[in-house]
Motif scaffolding. Structure first.
Motif, PDB file in Angstrom:
ATOM      1  N   GLN B  10       0.817  -1.207   0.000  1.00  0.00           N
ATOM      2  CA  GLN B  10       0.000   0.000   0.000  1.00  0.00           C
ATOM      3  C   GLN B  10       0.856   1.265   0.000  1.00  0.00           C
ATOM      4  OE1 GLN B  10      -3.014  -0.302  -0.648  1.00  0.00           O
ATOM      5  NE2 GLN B  10      -3.554  -2.385  -0.033  1.00  0.00           N
ATOM      6  N   TYR B  11       1.824   1.282  -0.880  1.00  0.00           N
ATOM      7  CA  TYR B  11       2.693   2.460  -0.991  1.00  0.00           C
ATOM      8  C   TYR B  11       1.865   3.723  -1.236  1.00  0.00           C
ATOM      9  CZ  TYR B  11       6.167   5.710  -2.868  1.00  0.00           C
ATOM     10  OH  TYR B  11       6.936   6.793  -3.101  1.00  0.00           O
ATOM     11  N   LEU B 106       7.384  21.205  10.627  1.00  0.00           N
ATOM     12  CA  LEU B 106       6.773  20.734   9.385  1.00  0.00           C
ATOM     13  C   LEU B 106       7.801  20.640   8.264  1.00  0.00           C
ATOM     14  CD1 LEU B 106       3.823  20.013   8.753  1.00  0.00           C
ATOM     15  CD2 LEU B 106       3.490  22.335   7.961  1.00  0.00           C
ATOM     16  N   GLN B 107       8.715  21.598   8.205  1.00  0.00           N
ATOM     17  CA  GLN B 107       9.754  21.588   7.176  1.00  0.00           C
ATOM     18  C   GLN B 107      10.632  20.344   7.327  1.00  0.00           C
ATOM     19  OE1 GLN B 107       9.400  23.620   4.715  1.00  0.00           O
ATOM     20  NE2 GLN B 107       7.740  24.514   5.912  1.00  0.00           N
ATOM     21  N   GLU B 108      10.998  20.056   8.594  1.00  0.00           N
ATOM     22  CA  GLU B 108      11.819  18.878   8.862  1.00  0.00           C
ATOM     23  C   GLU B 108      11.081  17.602   8.456  1.00  0.00           C
ATOM     24  OE1 GLU B 108      13.524  21.092  12.860  1.00  0.00           O
ATOM     25  OE2 GLU B 108      12.816  19.011  13.011  1.00  0.00           O
ATOM     26  N   LEU B 109       9.808  17.551   8.826  1.00  0.00           N
ATOM     27  CA  LEU B 109       8.979  16.378   8.498  1.00  0.00           C
ATOM     28  C   LEU B 109       8.921  16.147   6.998  1.00  0.00           C
ATOM     29  CD1 LEU B 109       5.738  16.580  10.688  1.00  0.00           C
ATOM     30  CD2 LEU B 109       7.508  14.835  10.780  1.00  0.00           C
ATOM     31  N   LYS B 110       8.662  17.233   6.266  1.00  0.00           N
ATOM     32  CA  LYS B 110       8.550  17.143   4.808  1.00  0.00           C
ATOM     33  C   LYS B 110       9.836  16.602   4.206  1.00  0.00           C
ATOM     34  CE  LYS B 110       5.126  20.712   3.764  1.00  0.00           C
ATOM     35  NZ  LYS B 110       4.948  22.117   3.354  1.00  0.00           N
ATOM     36  N   GLN B 111      10.973  17.131   4.715  1.00  0.00           N
ATOM     37  CA  GLN B 111      12.272  16.726   4.198  1.00  0.00           C
ATOM     38  C   GLN B 111      12.501  15.234   4.453  1.00  0.00           C
ATOM     39  OE1 GLN B 111      14.096  18.697   2.239  1.00  0.00           O
ATOM     40  NE2 GLN B 111      15.172  16.754   1.901  1.00  0.00           N
ATOM     41  N   GLU B 112      12.197  14.827   5.691  1.00  0.00           N
ATOM     42  CA  GLU B 112      12.429  13.436   6.076  1.00  0.00           C
ATOM     43  C   GLU B 112      11.535  12.484   5.263  1.00  0.00           C
ATOM     44  OE1 GLU B 112      12.676  13.219  10.312  1.00  0.00           O
ATOM     45  OE2 GLU B 112      13.028  11.040  10.302  1.00  0.00           O
ATOM     46  N   ARG B 113      10.273  12.875   5.122  1.00  0.00           N
ATOM     47  CA  ARG B 113       9.325  12.063   4.344  1.00  0.00           C
ATOM     48  C   ARG B 113       9.824  11.919   2.906  1.00  0.00           C
ATOM     49  NH1 ARG B 113       5.179  13.637   1.052  1.00  0.00           N
ATOM     50  NH2 ARG B 113       3.534  12.095   0.655  1.00  0.00           N
ATOM     51  N   LYS B 114      10.272  13.031   2.338  1.00  0.00           N
ATOM     52  CA  LYS B 114      10.773  13.029   0.961  1.00  0.00           C
ATOM     53  C   LYS B 114      11.944  12.044   0.830  1.00  0.00           C
ATOM     54  CE  LYS B 114      12.102  16.560  -2.390  1.00  0.00           C
ATOM     55  NZ  LYS B 114      12.629  17.938  -2.436  1.00  0.00           N
ATOM     56  N   THR B 115      12.850  12.092   1.807  1.00  0.00           N
ATOM     57  CA  THR B 115      14.009  11.203   1.803  1.00  0.00           C
ATOM     58  C   THR B 115      13.580   9.743   1.769  1.00  0.00           C
ATOM     59  OG1 THR B 115      15.177  12.845   3.106  1.00  0.00           O
ATOM     60  CG2 THR B 115      16.169  10.649   3.026  1.00  0.00           C
ATOM     61  N   TYR B 116      12.614   9.369   2.620  1.00  0.00           N
ATOM     62  CA  TYR B 116      12.166   7.979   2.689  1.00  0.00           C
ATOM     63  C   TYR B 116      11.498   7.560   1.383  1.00  0.00           C
ATOM     64  CZ  TYR B 116      13.130   8.391   7.671  1.00  0.00           C
ATOM     65  OH  TYR B 116      13.738   8.585   8.863  1.00  0.00           O
ATOM     66  N   LEU B 117      10.676   8.457   0.827  1.00  0.00           N
ATOM     67  CA  LEU B 117      10.002   8.115  -0.432  1.00  0.00           C
ATOM     68  C   LEU B 117      11.033   7.933  -1.546  1.00  0.00           C
ATOM     69  CD1 LEU B 117       6.845  10.432  -0.305  1.00  0.00           C
ATOM     70  CD2 LEU B 117       7.028   8.011   0.309  1.00  0.00           C
ATOM     71  N   MET B 118      12.100   8.745  -1.532  1.00  0.00           N
ATOM     72  CA  MET B 118      13.184   8.609  -2.505  1.00  0.00           C
ATOM     73  C   MET B 118      13.882   7.268  -2.347  1.00  0.00           C
ATOM     74  SD  MET B 118      13.833  11.221  -4.616  1.00  0.00           S
ATOM     75  CE  MET B 118      15.606  11.471  -4.836  1.00  0.00           C
ATOM     76  N   GLU B 119      14.146   6.880  -1.109  1.00  0.00           N
ATOM     77  CA  GLU B 119      14.771   5.587  -0.825  1.00  0.00           C
ATOM     78  C   GLU B 119      13.940   4.442  -1.411  1.00  0.00           C
ATOM     79  OE1 GLU B 119      15.675   4.773   3.305  1.00  0.00           O
ATOM     80  OE2 GLU B 119      16.791   6.663   3.474  1.00  0.00           O
ATOM     81  N   ILE B 212      11.549   1.057   5.314  1.00  0.00           N
ATOM     82  CA  ILE B 212      11.151   2.411   4.900  1.00  0.00           C
ATOM     83  C   ILE B 212       9.735   2.729   5.371  1.00  0.00           C
ATOM     84  CG2 ILE B 212      10.640   3.844   2.887  1.00  0.00           C
ATOM     85  CD1 ILE B 212      12.979   2.339   1.466  1.00  0.00           C
ATOM     86  N   PHE B 213       8.833   1.768   5.173  1.00  0.00           N
ATOM     87  CA  PHE B 213       7.444   1.989   5.598  1.00  0.00           C
ATOM     88  C   PHE B 213       7.361   2.184   7.117  1.00  0.00           C
ATOM     89  CE2 PHE B 213       5.096  -0.161   1.780  1.00  0.00           C
ATOM     90  CZ  PHE B 213       5.565   0.866   0.974  1.00  0.00           C
TER      91      PHE B 213
END
Lengths: 424, 424
Positions: B10-11, B106-119, B212-213
């Motif tokens: 369920q990505y 929120l900025q930190e969260l967005k960055q971290e989320r982006k990193t995981y999705l990239m991984e 990652i999930f």
């Protein structure tokens, strides 16, 4: 020490002081009225804020309703709305207990003050009139006395005039006698008028005016007392709702502590879990051992491999990661096999295929639970309305009609819930 | 139960859920920001209200300053202003501790989320690439195996063909042998690729993606936790200033109870008492006994009687009730006789003529006391400013400059008060 004694000669001051006292009350009423307008405006803005975010929330994202982080935000919006209601109550109570009450009292004060000032005017007019009588009486006495003196001098002169006849002398003496008599009468009249005036003046300065001034002082002190009560009510009105405002704040805190991030993660699982198992190893297709497939699509079974993993091509009907693979009982009949699995490498049967009970439970969660929670919200709003009726001092009997209306609404909702469960 | 295991396929859901989670935080920040604007606006309106009525009050009606009913109204205006200050503090603290803090988070969260999705994307690309290799390897094996089969059939056919030469048979057999060899190699390559892919796919589904999930789940739970703290801060900010708001309300109640109507009546007496005694009886002017006044203005002494009692003709210089009769030491020198009293019926000497000490005390009350009270107000505002600095968490040392500025102002005021007292 009172105004009647100490300020006996300060009518203007008393008139001016009592007038500016009334103006202070008027000014205070205006001040409180403007405060209630500010309060109403504040409450209205808070209500609009709550409404704006409530509307935005519901509608498109229904599955989020079951997440505590969303539910708590909704609770905060509700509490903010209740908070606004309390601010409105402050405004209404200030208007009732201060503005309306003081304005009514002010009319009475003005009337009473006017009456006393009229009494003073009347007393003064009466004394003025007596004084005028005294003055004219005194002037007549003075004039008549001069006439009498002149007549006496003339009579004496005539008496000593050798050329005067006896008749002349007699006439002059009679004239002088008459004049003296008139003067004497005027003197008596003046004396009587003076006595009357002094009596009245004494009554005026030592009885009538002090009484009126003391009444005005009393009136003024009552005004100050009433105004002071109005001052106290200004804070009491707000103090009165402070505990309820405190409860709204507690409600917000509770909403915050109700948030359960672990639970929300589980809700996401519960709502979105497909039930499929992760793909196992691909099997070796040994063409050399006589495996010769009829369909020569030259690929590894039906699944196209991990190409669709991250949902790039959602339009294709495929089983991994993409939307169509999600367990969707409305389009996918339960107990059937998943769509077109390859015999060897396709996905395993979804779990619900093996466990019809858990599938049914899932269905109930999806369709009935949200309705139960909306029924809870409804029930809560009813109890809040009841509380608010009580707060406003309405008798339960008077709100019976309203209660019945709400109860009917609840029944209607329950029936709709029941109907909805049956039809699905 | 975690996302890595339960939501392995369920990505899209996880991507969407974490995105709408961030949007909820953004929405909450926006909600709080709008609340602070409402709060600021409310505070501003309260400040303006307080200012408007403070300005109106002072200025023209100075003697009213000493009346408790006016003083208390002024106190209420001050408390309302302080109240507004507390509402501003709520707005500022909400802005600081919720909006700014959450926006940064929120900025930190967005960055971290982006990193995981990239991984996740990377892992998928890698698996895709391996799959493509496997697919082409398998296809080659299939193709080569068909070629080898065809070659074997051809060799067999050639072998049984009576027209074929030995050389033909040999060539066909060699060809079949070579094809079989190539097919065998392709089979081995396919087997190796399959092993590699299965290993990688296993790693992908059972290690990389679950990790990652689970990181995304962890991130999402931290977000929910932080948001919940933001919810609690929404009420805590207000709860924090509730005691100070309570003090403002207490101050208003105190202002109300400080009102002393009896005292106000006495202040009016003290400020306006003329000191004259009430007129006694008019004496009888007996012209018949030889009282013959030089000035024949034909009236009862200088006073014109009670005509002026109610201040009708204020322009005339007269001693009863009208303004000019008020004890006004600035125009009327003390210890002098009152203006033009008639020898017989004029007013008695004012009381201050007999008691110079009380006259001096009165003067002091009139000129010095208001200055003392304005000094008190100044001192109070200084201590309030100090309190407000402390409330905002400023260190005393940081506000030293401000303190010194105010102290200098107080000294200046004291000097002005002293100067004023001397010059008058």
């Amino acid at each position: 020490m009172d105004w009647g004694t100490e300020l006996w000669d300060q009518y203007d001051i008393i008139e001016k002081h009592t007038q500016s006292g009334l103006e202070l009350v008027e000014k205070y009423v205006k001040f409180v009225k403007e405060r209630t307008e500010i309060e109403q405006n504040y409450a209205k803005q808070l209500r609009n804020l709550s409404k704006k975010y409530s509307l935005k929330r519901s509608g498109k994202d229904e599955p989020e309703c079951r997440l505590s982080s969303y539910q708590s935000f909704l609770d905060i919006l509700n509490e903010t709305n209740d908070y606004a209601g309390q601010r409105e109550l402050i405004a209404e109570n200030m208007m009732m207990s201060i503005c309306i009450d003081l304005t009514k009292y002010l009319q009475e004060l003005k009337q009473e003050r006017k009456t006393y000032l009229m009494e003073a005017k009347k007393a003064q007019q009466s004394l003025e009139s007596t004084y005028k009588q005294l003055d004219s009486s005194k002037k007549r006495f003075e004039r008549e006395w001069r006439e009498a003196e002149r007549a006496a001098q003339y009579a004496e002169k005539t008496d000593q005039d050798i050329n005067a006849t006896k008749a002349d002398v007699e006439k002059a003496k009679q004239q002088a006698h008459m004049r003296a008599h008139i003067a004497e009468e005027c003197k008596n009249d003046y004396a009587a008028q003076l006595q009357k005036f002094n009596k009245e003046q004494n009554q005026f300065y030592f009885n009538d005016m002090p009484l009126i001034f003391n009444k005005l002082q009393d009136l003024d002190e009552k005004r100050v007392r009433k105004l002071a009560q109005g001052y106290i009510l200004f804070s009491d009105t707000e103090k009165h709702v402070m505990p309820i405002i405190g409860k709204c704040l507690e409600g917000i805190t509770k909403a915050g502590t109700n948030v359960n991030e672990r639970n929300d993660s589980m809700v996401v699982i519960e709502q979105n879990k497909s039930g499929f198992e992760r793909p196992g190893d691909l099997e070796f297709e040994d063409y050399s051992q006589g495996i010769n497939r009829a369909s020569s699509d030259s690929s590894l079974g039906t699944p196209k491999g991990p190409m669709e993993l991250l949902g790039k091509n959602r339009s294709k009907n495929f089983w991994i990661f993409s939307k169509r693979s999600k367990l969707s009982p409305s389009t996918l009949p339960p107990f059937s096999t998943p769509p077109a699995p390859s015999p060897a490498n396709g996905p395993p049967s979804p779990k619900f295929g093996r466990d019809p009970l858990s599938y049914c439970l899932k269905e109930i969660n999806k369709t009935v639970k949200p309705r139960i929670s909306s029924f809870r919200t409804l029930r809560r709003s009813v109890s809040q309305q009841e509380t608010s009726y009580c707060d406003r001092g309405l008798r339960p009997s008077s709100s019976r009609a309203a209660q019945e209306e709400v109860t009917t609404e609840i029944r209607g909702n329950l029936q709709r819930v029941a109907k909805g469960s049956r039809s699905e």
